[in-house]
Enzyme design. Structure first.
Site, PDB file in Angstrom:
ATOM      1  N   TYR A  33       0.823  -1.199   0.000  1.00  0.00           N
ATOM      2  CA  TYR A  33       0.000   0.000   0.000  1.00  0.00           C
ATOM      3  C   TYR A  33       0.862   1.256   0.000  1.00  0.00           C
ATOM      4  O   TYR A  33       2.076   1.194   0.211  1.00  0.00           O
ATOM      5  CB  TYR A  33      -0.957   0.008   1.201  1.00  0.00           C
ATOM      6  CG  TYR A  33      -0.311   0.349   2.530  1.00  0.00           C
ATOM      7  CD1 TYR A  33       0.516  -0.561   3.180  1.00  0.00           C
ATOM      8  CD2 TYR A  33      -0.519   1.588   3.142  1.00  0.00           C
ATOM      9  CE1 TYR A  33       1.108  -0.245   4.398  1.00  0.00           C
ATOM     10  CE2 TYR A  33       0.065   1.914   4.360  1.00  0.00           C
ATOM     11  CZ  TYR A  33       0.880   0.988   4.984  1.00  0.00           C
ATOM     12  OH  TYR A  33       1.461   1.306   6.177  1.00  0.00           O
ATOM     13  N   ARG A  52       8.018   4.089  -4.825  1.00  0.00           N
ATOM     14  CA  ARG A  52       8.110   3.125  -3.715  1.00  0.00           C
ATOM     15  C   ARG A  52       7.081   2.012  -3.883  1.00  0.00           C
ATOM     16  O   ARG A  52       7.351   0.846  -3.576  1.00  0.00           O
ATOM     17  CB  ARG A  52       7.933   3.836  -2.374  1.00  0.00           C
ATOM     18  CG  ARG A  52       8.201   2.896  -1.194  1.00  0.00           C
ATOM     19  CD  ARG A  52       8.209   3.608   0.140  1.00  0.00           C
ATOM     20  NE  ARG A  52       6.913   4.181   0.454  1.00  0.00           N
ATOM     21  CZ  ARG A  52       6.668   4.937   1.518  1.00  0.00           C
ATOM     22  NH1 ARG A  52       7.655   5.232   2.361  1.00  0.00           N
ATOM     23  NH2 ARG A  52       5.479   5.423   1.744  1.00  0.00           N
ATOM     24  N   ARG A 100      -8.008 -20.259  -1.919  1.00  0.00           N
ATOM     25  CA  ARG A 100      -6.957 -20.117  -0.899  1.00  0.00           C
ATOM     26  C   ARG A 100      -5.922 -21.237  -0.968  1.00  0.00           C
ATOM     27  O   ARG A 100      -6.245 -22.411  -0.803  1.00  0.00           O
ATOM     28  CB  ARG A 100      -7.577 -20.078   0.501  1.00  0.00           C
ATOM     29  CG  ARG A 100      -6.535 -19.763   1.577  1.00  0.00           C
ATOM     30  CD  ARG A 100      -7.126 -19.697   2.973  1.00  0.00           C
ATOM     31  NE  ARG A 100      -6.111 -19.327   3.942  1.00  0.00           N
ATOM     32  CZ  ARG A 100      -5.214 -20.183   4.457  1.00  0.00           C
ATOM     33  NH1 ARG A 100      -5.252 -21.449   4.107  1.00  0.00           N
ATOM     34  NH2 ARG A 100      -4.312 -19.763   5.318  1.00  0.00           N
ATOM     35  N   HIS A 102      -1.319 -21.276  -0.412  1.00  0.00           N
ATOM     36  CA  HIS A 102      -0.214 -20.359  -0.143  1.00  0.00           C
ATOM     37  C   HIS A 102       0.616 -19.923  -1.360  1.00  0.00           C
ATOM     38  O   HIS A 102       0.933 -18.751  -1.482  1.00  0.00           O
ATOM     39  CB  HIS A 102       0.705 -20.934   0.944  1.00  0.00           C
ATOM     40  CG  HIS A 102       0.092 -20.940   2.315  1.00  0.00           C
ATOM     41  ND1 HIS A 102      -1.001 -21.703   2.643  1.00  0.00           N
ATOM     42  CD2 HIS A 102       0.414 -20.254   3.435  1.00  0.00           C
ATOM     43  CE1 HIS A 102      -1.319 -21.499   3.909  1.00  0.00           C
ATOM     44  NE2 HIS A 102      -0.477 -20.616   4.421  1.00  0.00           N
ATOM     45  N   LYS A 147       6.490  -1.885   1.940  1.00  0.00           N
ATOM     46  CA  LYS A 147       5.295  -1.300   2.564  1.00  0.00           C
ATOM     47  C   LYS A 147       4.122  -2.256   2.390  1.00  0.00           C
ATOM     48  O   LYS A 147       3.229  -2.040   1.568  1.00  0.00           O
ATOM     49  CB  LYS A 147       4.993   0.083   1.963  1.00  0.00           C
ATOM     50  CG  LYS A 147       4.085   0.927   2.854  1.00  0.00           C
ATOM     51  CD  LYS A 147       4.181   2.385   2.478  1.00  0.00           C
ATOM     52  CE  LYS A 147       3.171   3.252   3.198  1.00  0.00           C
ATOM     53  NZ  LYS A 147       3.302   3.276   4.649  1.00  0.00           N
ATOM     54  N   GLU A 180      11.973   2.473  14.263  1.00  0.00           N
ATOM     55  CA  GLU A 180      11.045   3.518  13.791  1.00  0.00           C
ATOM     56  C   GLU A 180       9.755   3.399  14.589  1.00  0.00           C
ATOM     57  O   GLU A 180       9.592   2.483  15.397  1.00  0.00           O
ATOM     58  CB  GLU A 180      10.762   3.359  12.297  1.00  0.00           C
ATOM     59  CG  GLU A 180      10.111   2.027  11.952  1.00  0.00           C
ATOM     60  CD  GLU A 180       9.848   1.825  10.464  1.00  0.00           C
ATOM     61  OE1 GLU A 180       9.682   2.806   9.728  1.00  0.00           O
ATOM     62  OE2 GLU A 180       9.778   0.647  10.054  1.00  0.00           O
ATOM     63  N   LEU A 205      10.963   1.325   7.165  1.00  0.00           N
ATOM     64  CA  LEU A 205      10.386   1.810   5.919  1.00  0.00           C
ATOM     65  C   LEU A 205      11.084   3.139   5.607  1.00  0.00           C
ATOM     66  O   LEU A 205      11.130   4.024   6.474  1.00  0.00           O
ATOM     67  CB  LEU A 205       8.879   2.044   6.070  1.00  0.00           C
ATOM     68  CG  LEU A 205       8.247   2.488   4.751  1.00  0.00           C
ATOM     69  CD1 LEU A 205       8.083   1.297   3.813  1.00  0.00           C
ATOM     70  CD2 LEU A 205       6.917   3.156   4.980  1.00  0.00           C
TER      71      LEU A 205
HETATM   72  N1  PDD Z   1       2.783   5.086   7.368  1.00  0.00           N
HETATM   73  N2  PDD Z   1       7.388   3.856   8.947  1.00  0.00           N
HETATM   74  C1  PDD Z   1       6.253   3.124   8.903  1.00  0.00           C
HETATM   75  C2  PDD Z   1       6.248   1.776   9.558  1.00  0.00           C
HETATM   76  C3  PDD Z   1       5.122   3.620   8.238  1.00  0.00           C
HETATM   77  O1  PDD Z   1       4.003   2.887   8.176  1.00  0.00           O
HETATM   78  C4  PDD Z   1       5.184   4.911   7.642  1.00  0.00           C
HETATM   79  C5  PDD Z   1       4.005   5.489   6.907  1.00  0.00           C
HETATM   80  C6  PDD Z   1       6.375   5.650   7.733  1.00  0.00           C
HETATM   81  C7  PDD Z   1       6.525   7.002   7.119  1.00  0.00           C
HETATM   82  O2  PDD Z   1       6.531   6.922   5.706  1.00  0.00           O
HETATM   83  P1  PDD Z   1       6.022   8.132   4.795  1.00  0.00           P
HETATM   84  O3  PDD Z   1       6.827   9.321   5.200  1.00  0.00           O
HETATM   85  O4  PDD Z   1       6.305   7.692   3.414  1.00  0.00           O
HETATM   86  O5  PDD Z   1       4.555   8.328   5.100  1.00  0.00           O
HETATM   87  C8  PDD Z   1       7.452   5.075   8.390  1.00  0.00           C
HETATM   88  C9  PDD Z   1       1.572   5.497   6.690  1.00  0.00           C
HETATM   89  C10 PDD Z   1       1.333   6.965   6.749  1.00  0.00           C
HETATM   90  C11 PDD Z   1       0.397   4.673   7.213  1.00  0.00           C
HETATM   91  O6  PDD Z   1       0.606   3.487   7.408  1.00  0.00           O
HETATM   92  O7  PDD Z   1      -0.693   5.207   7.392  1.00  0.00           O
END
Ligand code: PDD
Length: 287
Positions: A33, A52, A100, A102, A147, A180, A205
């Site tokens: 996403y 990304r 379904r 895997h 992501k 993070e 991320l």
């Molecule tokens: N989250 N780290 C994680 C684990 C994240 O899920 C996100 C973003 C970030 C920051 O990434 P960016 O600057 O590209 O938004 C760092 C989004 C906003 C979410 O899951 O809603």
């Protein structure tokens, strides 16, 4: 006004936006996403977000659901139909619908869904007084650079933060270093005035907001280093903040029981927040 969503080629009322029960995103979290900020009706850092997305898809060997030009057109249409001035676009691509099992299905087509919603800018209280974060163990997998929609550790961590009166939880690796937040990147400013954030690797991320802030810091001649920092270092920092597409630069003034600086948003964080917002309204909006 009722919200409109995009589901596999169609714009539909949000209440009727549905995917099949055997969508692999639903059954296996087999998808990725992006969340893109919309400011003044325009998407911010759209191209880096789409780059990304392509990278995440490639890492999981999911085909892009459509070409970039078509995708950008659909995103714009979604923002227009929902009349978003300040808000976000959420986009999700999964490996598609299949019985379904895997292994990758042979003939599934990737599913693309997108939603858009309005968001409020953070309150003055948050901007001036900052937020609290707690620290928790990082229990995620070894590909946090992708992501993916597999966000269970992040969900549990954020809930733990909320139950402890905090805005975010900073995840901590086996060496005692902060990786993070659960949905944000983590930053500190040392007592020497050095800006620190963990380097991009499989452990985090690589936030698009993070990259824009580093670009702005570089241009402003700020001293910055990309390296891991410990929870102890963070608690002794002069300033701290988090970044993401939805929280921009949000000052952190408490980590667990430790107050950071004088308990108010620091000058460097506030300066970067202002520069980021100016960037989002200007250069970042033209990408
Ligand atoms: N989250 N780290 C994680 C684990 C994240 O899920 C996100 C973003 C970030 C920051 O990434 P960016 O600057 O590209 O938004 C760092 C989004 C906003 C979410 O899951 O809603």
């Amino acid at each position: 006004m009722s919200r409109i969503a995009y589901v596999n080629g169609r714009f539909v009322p949000h209440a009727h936006a549905e995917v099949h029960v055997e969508d692999r995103g639903y059954q296996f979290a087999d998808g990725v996403y992006e969340v893109v900020l919309v400011q003044n009706g325009v998407m911010v850092d759209e191209i880096p977000h789409l780059d990304r997305l392509d990278r995440s898809l490639k890492e999981l060997r999911i085909d892009p659901p459509m070409g970039r030009g078509a995708l950008r057109a659909q995103m714009r249409e979604l923002v227009r139909l929902n009349r978003i001035r300040t808000g976000l676009v959420y986009m999700q691509v999964t490996r598609g619908v299949a019985k379904r099992d895997h292994p990758f299905p042979k003939d599934a087509r990737p599913s693309l869904v997108m939603t858009a919603k309005r968001i409020a800018m953070p309150s003055n209280d948050v901007v001036e007084n900052g937020v609290k974060v707690i620290t928790i163990r990082d229990i995620r997998w070894e590909r946090c650079d992708i992501k993916t929609v597999a966000l269970l550790p992040n969900v549990l961590g954020k809930q733990q933060a909320r139950e402890n009166g905090a805005y975010e939880a900073w995840q901590v690796d086996g060496d005692g270093n902060v990786t993070e937040g659960t949905s944000t990147n983590a930053w500190i400013v040392t007592q020497d005035g050095e800006l620190l954030t963990r380097q991009a690797s499989n452990d985090i991320l690589n936030g698009i907001t993070r990259l824009s802030i580093l670009k702005l810091a570089d241009r402003q001649g700020l001293k910055f280093v990309e390296r891991p920092f410990s929870v102890e270092e963070a608690k002794q920092a002069r300033e701290a903040f988090i970044s993401s597409a939805t929280s921009f630069v949000t000052p952190v003034t408490q980590i667990d029981d430790s107050v950071i600086g004088n308990g108010k948003a620091g000058t460097l964080s506030t300066g970067l927040r202002d520069s980021y917002l100016a960037y989002a309204a200007g250069e970042g909006a033209t990408a």
